[in-house]
Design a protein around this motif. Structure first.
Motif, PDB file in Angstrom:
ATOM      1  N   LEU A 191       1.113  -0.871   0.052  1.00  0.00           N
ATOM      2  CA  LEU A 191       0.320  -0.213   0.484  1.00  0.00           C
ATOM      3  C   LEU A 191       0.774   1.014  -0.035  1.00  0.00           C
ATOM      4  N   GLN A 192       1.850   0.958   0.161  1.00  0.00           N
ATOM      5  CA  GLN A 192       3.076   2.163   0.794  1.00  0.00           C
ATOM      6  C   GLN A 192       3.134   3.364  -1.076  1.00  0.00           C
ATOM      7  N   GLY A 193       3.136   2.495  -2.006  1.00  0.00           N
ATOM      8  CA  GLY A 193       3.336   3.385  -3.488  1.00  0.00           C
ATOM      9  C   GLY A 193       1.975   4.496  -2.673  1.00  0.00           C
ATOM     10  N   PHE A 194       0.492   3.447  -3.188  1.00  0.00           N
ATOM     11  CA  PHE A 194      -0.541   4.249  -3.359  1.00  0.00           C
ATOM     12  C   PHE A 194      -0.237   5.348  -2.354  1.00  0.00           C
ATOM     13  N   VAL A 195      -0.448   4.744  -1.225  1.00  0.00           N
ATOM     14  CA  VAL A 195      -0.596   6.155   0.083  1.00  0.00           C
ATOM     15  C   VAL A 195       0.212   7.342   0.075  1.00  0.00           C
ATOM     16  N   SER A 196       1.465   7.056  -0.428  1.00  0.00           N
ATOM     17  CA  SER A 196       2.500   7.720  -1.027  1.00  0.00           C
ATOM     18  C   SER A 196       1.248   8.802  -2.083  1.00  0.00           C
ATOM     19  N   LYS A 197       2.070   8.254  -2.770  1.00  0.00           N
ATOM     20  CA  LYS A 197       1.506   9.283  -3.962  1.00  0.00           C
ATOM     21  C   LYS A 197       0.184  10.473  -3.708  1.00  0.00           C
ATOM     22  N   GLN A 198      -0.998   9.658  -2.509  1.00  0.00           N
ATOM     23  CA  GLN A 198      -2.408  10.201  -2.481  1.00  0.00           C
ATOM     24  C   GLN A 198      -2.043  11.200  -1.399  1.00  0.00           C
ATOM     25  N   ILE A 199      -0.884  11.173  -0.727  1.00  0.00           N
ATOM     26  CA  ILE A 199      -0.326  12.757   0.059  1.00  0.00           C
ATOM     27  C   ILE A 199       0.682  13.026  -1.008  1.00  0.00           C
ATOM     28  N   HIS A 200       0.956  13.201  -1.674  1.00  0.00           N
ATOM     29  CA  HIS A 200       1.876  13.917  -2.335  1.00  0.00           C
ATOM     30  C   HIS A 200       0.529  14.506  -3.638  1.00  0.00           C
ATOM     31  N   ASP A 201      -0.482  14.248  -3.393  1.00  0.00           N
ATOM     32  CA  ASP A 201      -1.370  15.188  -4.634  1.00  0.00           C
ATOM     33  C   ASP A 201      -2.155  15.829  -3.922  1.00  0.00           C
ATOM     34  N   ALA A 202      -2.421  15.438  -2.854  1.00  0.00           N
ATOM     35  CA  ALA A 202      -3.772  15.945  -1.853  1.00  0.00           C
ATOM     36  C   ALA A 202      -2.550  16.950  -0.751  1.00  0.00           C
ATOM     37  N   VAL A 203      -0.986  17.584  -0.877  1.00  0.00           N
ATOM     38  CA  VAL A 203      -0.722  18.379  -0.180  1.00  0.00           C
ATOM     39  C   VAL A 203       0.373  19.162  -0.953  1.00  0.00           C
ATOM     40  N   SER A 204       0.045  20.914  -1.205  1.00  0.00           N
ATOM     41  CA  SER A 204       1.465  21.379  -2.138  1.00  0.00           C
ATOM     42  C   SER A 204       1.932  22.281  -0.768  1.00  0.00           C
ATOM     43  N   LEU A 205       3.547  21.809  -0.979  1.00  0.00           N
ATOM     44  CA  LEU A 205       3.779  22.011  -0.295  1.00  0.00           C
ATOM     45  C   LEU A 205       4.137  23.610  -0.122  1.00  0.00           C
ATOM     46  N   THR A 206       4.296  24.298   0.955  1.00  0.00           N
ATOM     47  CA  THR A 206       4.601  26.049   1.000  1.00  0.00           C
ATOM     48  C   THR A 206       5.621  26.191   2.317  1.00  0.00           C
ATOM     49  N   TRP A 207       5.902  27.305   2.499  1.00  0.00           N
ATOM     50  CA  TRP A 207       5.664  27.409   3.499  1.00  0.00           C
ATOM     51  C   TRP A 207       4.835  27.361   4.574  1.00  0.00           C
ATOM     52  N   ASP A 208       3.857  27.965   4.287  1.00  0.00           N
ATOM     53  CA  ASP A 208       3.164  28.289   5.728  1.00  0.00           C
ATOM     54  C   ASP A 208       2.302  27.193   6.003  1.00  0.00           C
ATOM     55  N   ASN A 209       2.583  25.976   5.276  1.00  0.00           N
ATOM     56  CA  ASN A 209       1.461  24.420   5.989  1.00  0.00           C
ATOM     57  C   ASN A 209       2.824  24.110   6.317  1.00  0.00           C
ATOM     58  N   ILE A 210       4.039  24.145   6.410  1.00  0.00           N
ATOM     59  CA  ILE A 210       4.804  22.947   7.454  1.00  0.00           C
ATOM     60  C   ILE A 210       4.730  23.240   8.726  1.00  0.00           C
ATOM     61  N   LYS A 211       4.510  22.140   9.147  1.00  0.00           N
ATOM     62  CA  LYS A 211       4.405  22.351  10.923  1.00  0.00           C
ATOM     63  C   LYS A 211       5.625  21.591  11.818  1.00  0.00           C
ATOM     64  N   GLY A 212       5.569  22.336  12.914  1.00  0.00           N
ATOM     65  CA  GLY A 212       6.827  22.541  13.698  1.00  0.00           C
ATOM     66  C   GLY A 212       7.956  23.050  12.764  1.00  0.00           C
ATOM     67  N   LYS A 213       7.792  23.611  12.031  1.00  0.00           N
ATOM     68  CA  LYS A 213       8.923  24.310  11.777  1.00  0.00           C
ATOM     69  C   LYS A 213       9.933  25.552  12.660  1.00  0.00           C
ATOM     70  N   PRO A 214      11.559  25.447  12.398  1.00  0.00           N
ATOM     71  CA  PRO A 214      12.102  26.249  13.650  1.00  0.00           C
ATOM     72  C   PRO A 214      11.552  27.688  13.256  1.00  0.00           C
ATOM     73  N   ASP A 215      12.158  28.153  15.109  1.00  0.00           N
ATOM     74  CA  ASP A 215      11.734  29.644  15.445  1.00  0.00           C
ATOM     75  C   ASP A 215      12.483  30.532  14.098  1.00  0.00           C
ATOM     76  N   LEU A 216      13.051  31.201  13.364  1.00  0.00           N
ATOM     77  CA  LEU A 216      14.369  31.457  12.665  1.00  0.00           C
ATOM     78  C   LEU A 216      13.269  32.760  11.969  1.00  0.00           C
ATOM     79  N   VAL A 217      14.525  34.279  11.742  1.00  0.00           N
ATOM     80  CA  VAL A 217      14.512  35.071  11.834  1.00  0.00           C
ATOM     81  C   VAL A 217      14.383  35.147   9.823  1.00  0.00           C
ATOM     82  N   LEU A 218      14.356  36.417   9.284  1.00  0.00           N
ATOM     83  CA  LEU A 218      14.591  36.932   7.462  1.00  0.00           C
ATOM     84  C   LEU A 218      15.539  37.590   7.907  1.00  0.00           C
TER      85      LEU A 218
END
Length: 460
Positions: A260-287
């Motif tokens: 099932l791993q390949g199918f599940v991974s594909k669904q996750i990839h298609d469902a999530v568009s990775l941007t800075w805002d939707n990354i959870k648990g990212k460290p406290d950084l400065v610009l």
């Protein structure tokens, strides 16, 4: 004679050298592994378990009994730490010569401590088994009877240990291994193994995994009927669909995940568009824009060299030195007076020193007799030398591989020399005709196997 289909192992069978594949090719189905003895974990237990799973063996555990306070509870916790499950056996090994006469009562204490946590078994030789236990009672309590007898087949047993020392090894491993025989499936019904699923070649319209093909059967865990599967050719049968609904175990998910791993991974990839805002648990950084303008600062290497003030002293330091000199003169005068008084005491101090040397020369090493049953790790000894009175059977549970005269004696003096992370122990048996000495080294929390040192010439 019956052919062995199980073996029992401990640290006496080095898991780094043991030939598991050769044992499997010889028809061995599983291992009964020593979990510990007294209140000490067998140093090879975890690795034997890991290798049993690696090579596809079923396995159970046994504990060598010394009847120490709290030993039964310790044995249960030790088995839990090694990963024993409720569907597996823990056997109580009762054979030590120092045990009190009431073996049945001691076994009852062990059964009570285990409770419903694991399935319970008993190991002992046939002679004490017939003298100290009621076979009908053990069968009624559903205790697995593991009986040792090397010259004949016992009348009552579930597992028969049919050979001991001298039985030889398997393949490249030439050391001795105890052989066992089960005339029923009592060990294979409740055991953990590492069975890899067999993948069959898919047809044009159907792809399936053979071990999880559903078929009607009887679930030995829940005692109900339903559709299920056997991952090991009928040894175990697990119901998946019943009148009470679907039933799944972690093992089922682990087997299916690779498919099932390949199918599940594909669904996750298609469902999530990775941007800075939707990354959870990212460290406290400065610009970069939040940082100051570093052009306003100078580098340390561009700073002018400081003025050399090594030949000067501060005024307050000079004053302090002057006061110190005056105080030193006063103290010198006092020291002269003290020295005169000290000379008068030299004779007395010298005499006290002589007495101390005489006392040290007459001192004798003491022997600790407070605890004859505890085995301490190398790291638990303080640096230096120590002497303890110990039960030989606690320090060396199995001397059956030695000649008869080297198996005698129950009490010995344990001398320990410890430095840094290393330790050496010498165990000298006191109550035997032959002067037997055993030695071993250790480091940190590990003792290495005992070796013998003994005389070979008798002086008339």
């Amino acid at each position: 004679m019956a052919k062995a289909n199980w073996i029992d192992v401990s640290y006496f069978q080095d898991p780094e050298k043991f030939d598991y594949q050769a044992a499997k090719q010889a028809g061995i189905q599983g291992l009964i592994i020593r979990a510990g003895y007294g209140k000490t974990q067998d140093t090879a237990a975890a690795q034997h378990i890991a290798n049993a799973q690696k090579y596809g063996f079923m396995w159970h555990l046994y504990h060598y009994w010394y009847n120490m306070g709290g030993e039964a509870e310790w044995a249960v916790q030790n088995a839990k730490s090694l990963g024993l499950t409720a569907n597996q056996y823990i056997f109580l090994d009762m054979e030590d010569k120092s045990l009190p006469a009431d073996w049945n009562g001691q076994f009852a204490v062990f059964r009570k401590a285990v409770g419903d946590t694991y399935k319970v078994g008993l190991y002992c030789s046939d002679s004490p088994y017939k003298a100290k236990f009621q076979d009908s009672q053990l069968q009624q309590l559903k205790v697995a009877r593991w009986v040792a007898s090397y010259s004949y087949e016992p009348a009552n047993y579930d597992i028969w240990q049919l050979s001991g020392a001298g039985g030889g090894g398997f393949g490249s491993y030439t050391g001795d291994v105890d052989r066992d025989y089960t005339k029923s499936d009592i060990l294979s019904l409740y055991a953990t193994t590492n069975i890899n699923p067999v993948v069959t070649k898919p047809t044009a319209d159907l792809q399936y995994i053979q071990p999880i093909m559903l078929q009607p059967g009887y679930d030995t865990e829940t005692n109900i009927y339903g559709l299920g599967y056997s991952p090991d050719n009928g040894v175990h049968f697990y119901v998946t669909y019943t009148t009470f609904g679907a039933k799944y175990r972690q093992e089922d998910a682990d087997r299916l995940w690779k498919y099932l791993q390949g199918f599940v991974s594909k669904q996750i990839h298609d469902a999530v568009s990775l941007t800075w805002d939707n990354i959870k648990g990212k460290p406290d950084l400065v610009l970069r824009s939040d940082l100051p303008d570093f052009n306003q600062f100078a580098l340390k290497k561009n700073l002018p060299a400081p003025v050399d003030l090594s030949g000067y002293a501060k005024t307050d330091v000079v004053e302090a030195v002057k006061a110190t000199a005056e105080s030193a003169l006063s103290n010198a005068e006092k020291a002269q007076s003290t020295a005169d008084e000290a000379r008068a005491d030299i004779t007395k101090v010298q005499q006290m020193a002589n007495d101390a040397v005489a006392l040290a020369n007459n001192a004798r090493a003491t022997i600790n007799t407070n605890d004859e049953l505890t085995v301490k790790k190398p790291s638990e000894y303080s640096e230096g030398f120590s002497h303890e009175l110990k039960r030989v059977a606690v320090m060396i549970p199995d001397r059956s591989g030695l000649i008869e005269s080297a198996q005698a004696g129950t009490i010995g003096i344990l001398s320990t020399m410890s430095y840094g992370n290393y330790a050496r122990q010498t165990l000298k048996v006191l109550d035997s005709q032959r002067p037997m000495t055993f030695i071993r080294n250790g480091s940190d929390d590990t003792w290495y196997p005992w070796e013998t040192v003994t005389t070979t010439i008798t002086v008339d």
